[in-house]
Scaffold this motif. Structure first.
Motif, PDB file in Angstrom:
ATOM      1  N   ARG A   1     -13.239   0.468  -1.719  1.00 44.41           N
ATOM      2  CA  ARG A   1     -11.844   0.647  -1.292  1.00 44.41           C
ATOM      3  C   ARG A   1     -11.697   0.346   0.199  1.00 44.41           C
ATOM      4  O   ARG A   1     -10.749  -0.311   0.623  1.00 44.41           O
TER       5      ARG A   1
ATOM      6  N   PHE B   1       0.210   1.039   6.296  1.00 39.43           N
ATOM      7  CA  PHE B   1       0.214   1.116   4.822  1.00 39.43           C
ATOM      8  C   PHE B   1       0.621   2.509   4.390  1.00 39.43           C
ATOM      9  O   PHE B   1       1.485   2.712   3.546  1.00 39.43           O
ATOM     10  N   CYS B   2      -0.043   3.477   4.990  1.00 38.83           N
ATOM     11  CA  CYS B   2       0.158   4.851   4.570  1.00 38.83           C
ATOM     12  C   CYS B   2       1.558   5.324   4.947  1.00 38.83           C
ATOM     13  O   CYS B   2       2.245   5.955   4.158  1.00 38.83           O
TER      14      CYS B   2
ATOM     15  N   SER C   1       4.145   3.997   2.687  1.00 33.45           N
ATOM     16  CA  SER C   1       3.965   4.292   1.266  1.00 33.45           C
ATOM     17  C   SER C   1       4.926   5.395   0.822  1.00 33.45           C
ATOM     18  O   SER C   1       5.233   6.309   1.603  1.00 33.45           O
TER      19      SER C   1
ATOM     20  N   LYS D   1       4.364   7.469  -1.632  1.00 29.39           N
ATOM     21  CA  LYS D   1       3.584   8.690  -1.871  1.00 29.39           C
ATOM     22  C   LYS D   1       2.313   8.616  -1.017  1.00 29.39           C
ATOM     23  O   LYS D   1       1.239   8.282  -1.522  1.00 29.39           O
ATOM     24  N   PRO D   2       2.442   8.918   0.264  1.00 22.19           N
ATOM     25  CA  PRO D   2       1.304   8.713   1.169  1.00 22.19           C
ATOM     26  C   PRO D   2       0.054   9.510   0.778  1.00 22.19           C
ATOM     27  O   PRO D   2      -1.059   8.998   0.914  1.00 22.19           O
TER      28      PRO D   2
ATOM     29  N   TRP E   1      -1.580   7.736  -1.993  1.00 22.97           N
ATOM     30  CA  TRP E   1      -2.144   6.487  -1.488  1.00 22.97           C
ATOM     31  C   TRP E   1      -3.503   6.754  -0.830  1.00 22.97           C
ATOM     32  O   TRP E   1      -4.476   6.038  -1.042  1.00 22.97           O
ATOM     33  N   CYS E   2      -3.556   7.835  -0.058  1.00 18.86           N
ATOM     34  CA  CYS E   2      -4.800   8.178   0.630  1.00 18.86           C
ATOM     35  C   CYS E   2      -5.897   8.520  -0.373  1.00 18.86           C
ATOM     36  O   CYS E   2      -7.030   8.071  -0.261  1.00 18.86           O
TER      37      CYS E   2
ATOM     38  N   GLU F   1      -6.255   7.637  -3.410  1.00 22.36           N
ATOM     39  CA  GLU F   1      -6.684   6.432  -4.117  1.00 22.36           C
ATOM     40  C   GLU F   1      -7.627   5.576  -3.256  1.00 22.36           C
ATOM     41  O   GLU F   1      -8.538   4.945  -3.763  1.00 22.36           O
ATOM     42  N   ASN F   2      -7.381   5.588  -1.956  1.00 22.53           N
ATOM     43  CA  ASN F   2      -8.159   4.730  -1.065  1.00 22.53           C
ATOM     44  C   ASN F   2      -9.276   5.452  -0.310  1.00 22.53           C
ATOM     45  O   ASN F   2      -9.840   4.905   0.614  1.00 22.53           O
TER      46      ASN F   2
ATOM     47  N   TRP G   1      -6.071  12.256   4.040  1.00 19.65           N
ATOM     48  CA  TRP G   1      -4.624  12.366   4.222  1.00 19.65           C
ATOM     49  C   TRP G   1      -4.302  13.267   5.409  1.00 19.65           C
ATOM     50  O   TRP G   1      -3.438  12.989   6.225  1.00 19.65           O
TER      51      TRP G   1
END
Ligand code: CDP
Ligand code: MG
Length: 677
Positions: A475, A498-499, A502, A504-505, A508-509, A511-512, A516
């Motif tokens: 990732r 990106f975050c 986003s 849903k930050p 997103w965090c 997932e990556n 957060w």
């Protein structure tokens, strides 16, 4: 937690804290003396009670009560605790301020803050006119900023009176040495596993009582907690547990950048049948007292910022603790009853690797920031400043040299316009310089997020589990290539955006494999840095300039303005050689996007250095020699011994001219040597 159990945790309800018996004596002593030293056993109530006594005694009538702490977590949790005990709202009468987090208002009367924050206030108001009393706490820890504050106060006051309160009875702590760590073991993977093993052993074979584990930092702590969660679940309590009253294990991490609601949990007493296991950094050694601890597991290591004069940089490194530190750690088990301390290292390690005492921070870290602060406060002679323990002169000279290289001071040692701007930022001078460069090009949004991302804890999650680690690495690699690849600073910038954009930050965090929480602080830090910058840009003399380079390279050009001190050139094989005169061999860290493509470039710039088996550079980007060509000579231009004269006294015009002639001759010589090449 229910209301009742909350008030239970206030020790003073059942039995007054030791300091209580000295209340009137202390208040009187503060009234009678300009400068007072108070000593007393850890946990006796100095930090939480003394300010309350002063508040009751009316000290807030003509100013605030300010209490400093070297650590931010301590400042925050103690303020929470005191607000709770006084039944006042946190952020109103009782508040705290730490770097990038100000929880105070106009009304605040009792203010806990980090020593760094108070130092900043001294800059703005040297008389500290808003305060009626200042309490410098944890002075024995000898943090750099507290030392400087003491030096500054020493100039104003002298002859301290000493007030000592009676020592609290402590219970014996039985210490034992292990065999897992010897003089040659410094890899954290080894000792993390070992502390976990010992913790589980204690949990299954020792009587009731909470456990406190000392590790060195967030990553290790999270890794230890992960393994503990996993293993604790598999314990079969029917057979394993010696003491049938303890069944569950409540695992609680404790480190500097933790969210405050989680920190509060640490102080709540555990419920019946549950054993609390706190996995902490050194913060639990003196600044915070957790009640109920009976077992200590000591890794023997601590994370420390040390100036490495061999490579000329400050390095956050894991080092063995001192013997006095080990005794302090052990002592945390004997506060309420007899305790045990399990040292996982052996006797050889104790004898050969652990120094007697911890060296004060002022004698082992870069003084660049502090020297600039002192200069801005009008202290010209930074060598003869009344330091508690004087740092080595060469450290002061090195700081002067760096400030000169960053154009923060001139050759006479006077603060420049740029230096006045730089001191406003609570960042490393190099990073500040890069931010100011971007601002002068009118593109601060290029650097502010990067500076913010570099100021928070590591944003990349590295799971302990190897399969998951692979996934996380993939990732992270994908994120790097999405930002164009090959530039770790640009990756930070694009992760920030990106975050932020986003929907849903948090998801997103997750997932990556990005923290957060760290990103949330980065967002807030960015806003605050932006506010400082905005204020400075209103000055009529803010140095705006036009940018005529390639837009594509703009970020790296700004970075070069501050990080030219951190430039390295390809050497043999995979090694790079730093250009700051130390010429150390460094390698690109595996976490960098450049790691696998090392062959493609000859010049790199880096954010920091990590020393393990090799000297690694982290957060890296390739640069072109032309970008730093004019800056690099600055690294060699000044002779530190020349600067030492400048530091001592105002230099005469004559001396200055002599020096400048010599320098010019040297440069001419260098130029002709370069042409000849
Ligand atoms: O500063 P000193 O080491 O003398 O003691 P302190 O920090 O004022 O702590 C006094 C007592 O309050 C200790 O027994 C702590 O356990 C307790 N305390 C707490 O329960 N929760 C906090 N957030 C801070 C302190
Ligand atoms: Mg204290």
């Amino acid at each position: 937690m229910s209301k009742s159990s909350r008030s239970d945790c206030k020790e003073s309800d059942s039995e007054p804290l030791p300091i209580y018996h000295h209340k009137s004596k202390l208040v009187r002593a503060v009234k009678d003396s300009a400068f007072l030293v108070v000593t007393g056993e850890t946990g006796c109530g100095k930090t939480t009670q003394l300010p309350q006594y002063l508040y009751e005694a009316g000290f807030c009538k003509n100013g605030k009560i300010g209490i400093t702490q070297p650590r931010r977590v301590a400042a925050i949790t103690v303020a929470q605790r005191v607000a709770h005990e006084m039944r006042l709202t946190l952020g109103k009468e009782v508040g705290y301020q730490v770097r990038f987090d100000d929880c105070t208002t106009e009304e605040t009367e009792v203010k806990y803050m980090t020593d760094g924050c108070l130092l900043r206030e001294v800059l703005a108001d040297p008389a500290l006119s808003h305060y009626s009393v200042i309490v410098l706490d944890e002075v024995h820890e000898r943090s750099l900023n507290t030392d400087i504050l003491l030096g500054l106060l020493k100039k104003v006051f002298s002859n301290p009176d000493k007030a000592s309160e009676g020592r609290r009875r402590t219970f014996p702590v039985k210490c034992s040495f292990g065999s897992a760590v010897g003089p040659k073991d410094t890899e954290s993977s080894g000792y993390v596993k070992e502390v976990v093993r010992v913790a589980l052993d204690v949990h299954t074979s020792e009587m009731a009582g909470d456990i406190l584990i000392f590790l060195t930092g967030q990553n290790e702590i999270e890794r230890a907690c992960d393994i503990l969660y996993e293993k604790a679940e598999t314990i079969d309590y029917r057979f394993d547990v010696h003491d049938q009253t303890v069944e569950g294990l409540l695992i609680l991490p404790l480190y500097g950048s933790m969210p405050t609601d989680q920190q509060r949990q640490i102080f709540q007493p555990s419920s019946r049948g549950i054993r609390k296991c706190v996995v902490a950094t050194n913060i639990a050694a003196t600044s915070l007292t957790i009640t109920g601890i009976k077992y200590i597991i000591d890794s023997g290591f601590v994370k420390q910022l040390n100036h490495n004069s061999r490579i000329g940089l400050d390095i956050l490194e894991v080092v063995p603790i001192s013997k006095s530190e080990a005794q302090q750690r052990a002592g945390r088990a004997g506060r309420t009853s007899a305790g045990k301390c399990f040292r996982i290292y052996n006797n050889d390690f104790w004898e050969k690797c652990m120094p007697e005492y911890t060296v004060p921070e002022i004698q082992r870290t870069s003084l660049t920031g502090v020297v600039l602060t002192l200069k801005c406060l009008g202290v010209h002679d930074v060598i003869r400043f009344p330091y508690l323990d004087s740092p080595e002169e060469r450290f002061i000279l090195e700081a002067l040299k760096q400030l000169y290289q960053f154009d923060a001071i001139d050759r006479r040692g006077k603060v420049t316009k740029l230096g006045e701007l730089m001191v406003e930022f609570p960042l490393h001078p190099g990073l500040t310089r890069a931010v100011l460069k971007a601002a002068s090009y009118r593109c601060p949004d290029l650097m502010l997020p990067v500076a913010a991302m570099l100021s928070v804890e590591n944003i990349f999650i590295r799971p302990g589990h190897s399969q998951k680690q692979k996934e996380a690495d993939e990732r992270h690699r994908a994120l790097a290539s999405k930002s164009g690849g090959m530039n770790d600073f640009a990756t930070l910038l694009s992760i920030f955006h990106f975050c932020k954009s986003s929907e849903k930050p948090a998801a997103w965090c997750k997932e990556n494999w990005i923290h957060w929480r760290a990103l949330k602080s980065a967002f807030s830090v960015e806003t605050q840095l932006g506010e400082i910058l905005y204020r400075l840009q209103q000055r009529s003399d803010f140095p705006f300039e036009s940018f005529d380079g390639n837009e594509k390279n703009k970020l790296r050009l700004c970075l070069c303005a501050g990080y030219f001190t951190n430039v390295a050139r390809r050497s043999i094989g995979k090694a790079f050689c730093t250009m700051d005169g130390h010429g150390s061999m460094v390698h690109i860290h595996p976490s960098s996007a450049l790691f696998e493509n090392e062959k493609d470039f000859d010049w790199v710039m880096f954010n920091d250095v990590l020393v393990t088996s090799k000297v690694y550079i982290r957060t890296v980007c390739p640069i072109r020699y032309e970008w730093v060509k004019d800056l690099l000579p600055k690294l060699h231009e000044v002779d530190v011994y020349e600067l030492s004269n400048v530091a001592r006294e105002e230099v005469t015009e004559e001396e200055m001219a002599k020096w400048e002639n010599k320098e010019a001759a040297k440069r001419r010589q260098e130029a002709s040597a370069e042409e000849a090449m």
